[in-house]
Design a protein around this motif. Structure first.
Motif, PDB file in Angstrom:
ATOM      1  N   GLU A  19       0.818  -1.218   0.000  1.00 51.15           N
ATOM      2  CA  GLU A  19       0.000   0.000   0.000  1.00 51.15           C
ATOM      3  C   GLU A  19       0.853   1.270   0.000  1.00 51.15           C
ATOM      4  N   SER A  20       2.029   1.219   0.613  1.00 48.25           N
ATOM      5  CA  SER A  20       2.894   2.399   0.633  1.00 48.25           C
ATOM      6  C   SER A  20       3.712   2.532  -0.654  1.00 48.25           C
ATOM      7  N   GLY A  21       3.677   1.517  -1.502  1.00 48.39           N
ATOM      8  CA  GLY A  21       4.417   1.567  -2.761  1.00 48.39           C
ATOM      9  C   GLY A  21       5.855   1.104  -2.635  1.00 48.39           C
ATOM     10  N   THR A  22       6.232   0.616  -1.468  1.00 48.23           N
ATOM     11  CA  THR A  22       7.599   0.149  -1.248  1.00 48.23           C
ATOM     12  C   THR A  22       7.890  -1.137  -2.015  1.00 48.23           C
ATOM     13  N   MET A  23       6.899  -2.031  -2.080  1.00 48.46           N
ATOM     14  CA  MET A  23       7.065  -3.298  -2.804  1.00 48.46           C
ATOM     15  C   MET A  23       5.931  -3.466  -3.800  1.00 48.46           C
ATOM     16  N   SER A  24       6.281  -4.037  -4.947  1.00 49.30           N
ATOM     17  CA  SER A  24       5.269  -4.311  -5.973  1.00 49.30           C
ATOM     18  C   SER A  24       4.682  -5.704  -5.756  1.00 49.30           C
ATOM     19  N   ILE A  25       3.596  -5.978  -6.458  1.00 45.21           N
ATOM     20  CA  ILE A  25       2.965  -7.303  -6.409  1.00 45.21           C
ATOM     21  C   ILE A  25       3.973  -8.366  -6.826  1.00 45.21           C
ATOM     22  N   SER A  26       4.718  -8.095  -7.899  1.00 47.07           N
ATOM     23  CA  SER A  26       5.701  -9.063  -8.399  1.00 47.07           C
ATOM     24  C   SER A  26       6.796  -9.323  -7.373  1.00 47.07           C
ATOM     25  N   ALA A  27       7.268  -8.271  -6.705  1.00 50.65           N
ATOM     26  CA  ALA A  27       8.314  -8.441  -5.696  1.00 50.65           C
ATOM     27  C   ALA A  27       7.802  -9.269  -4.512  1.00 50.65           C
ATOM     28  N   ILE A  28       6.576  -9.011  -4.107  1.00 51.97           N
ATOM     29  CA  ILE A  28       5.984  -9.774  -2.998  1.00 51.97           C
ATOM     30  C   ILE A  28       5.801 -11.228  -3.422  1.00 51.97           C
ATOM     31  N   ALA A  29       5.385 -11.445  -4.662  1.00 52.92           N
ATOM     32  CA  ALA A  29       5.211 -12.810  -5.171  1.00 52.92           C
ATOM     33  C   ALA A  29       6.538 -13.562  -5.145  1.00 52.92           C
ATOM     34  N   ARG A  30       7.605 -12.904  -5.572  1.00 49.52           N
ATOM     35  CA  ARG A  30       8.927 -13.548  -5.537  1.00 49.52           C
ATOM     36  C   ARG A  30       9.333 -13.864  -4.098  1.00 49.52           C
ATOM     37  N   GLU A  31       9.094 -12.926  -3.199  1.00 49.54           N
ATOM     38  CA  GLU A  31       9.490 -13.088  -1.804  1.00 49.54           C
ATOM     39  C   GLU A  31       8.713 -14.217  -1.118  1.00 49.54           C
TER      40      GLU A  31
END
Length: 128
Positions: A19-31
């Motif tokens: 929500e803050s824009g720090t991480m994208s959906i793709s980055a969270i998916a990878r993580e």
């Protein structure tokens, strides 16, 4: 995909970062190791406040053992500790049962405690 509660909680930790824009959906998916669409589903829009629950299956497919369940229950009432292999052999010989032993064994795991409770036999008596 319906997430189990543990994975859901893990994904919820990333909500504020998304929500803050720090991480994208793709980055969270990878993580998290989840599919990008799954992450988007649970973090975007109206995110649920509780872990998701899988809906009931629409109609359980009847098993072969269901047809002979009353017979098995009657045998259990007569001899609560009857062996699964004996039950399967008798079903094949006397009733032409075509199901496999594993299904009979699984049914016995469910039925034996239920029938024992009907007969007033405690769990400790079943174990030994």
């Amino acid at each position: 995909m319906v997430l189990d509660p543990q994975r859901w909680l893990e994904l919820r930790r990333f909500r504020s970062l998304y929500e803050s824009g720090t991480m994208s959906i793709s980055a969270i998916a990878r993580e998290t190791g989840l599919n990008r669409r799954t992450v988007a589903k649970y973090l975007g829009g109206q995110a649920p406040v509780a872990p998701p629950v899988a809906g009931p299956r629409s109609g359980r497919r009847p098993q072969l053992v269901d047809a002979v369940a009353p017979v098995i229950d009657a045998w259990l009432r007569a001899e609560i500790l009857i062996k699964g292999s004996v039950v399967h052999e008798r079903l094949v010989k006397e009733y032409g049962f075509t199901g496999n032993y594993q299904r009979v064994k699984l049914y016995l795991q469910e039925a034996r405690p239920r029938v024992a409770a009907e007969l007033g036999i405690g769990p400790d008596e079943l174990a030994g």
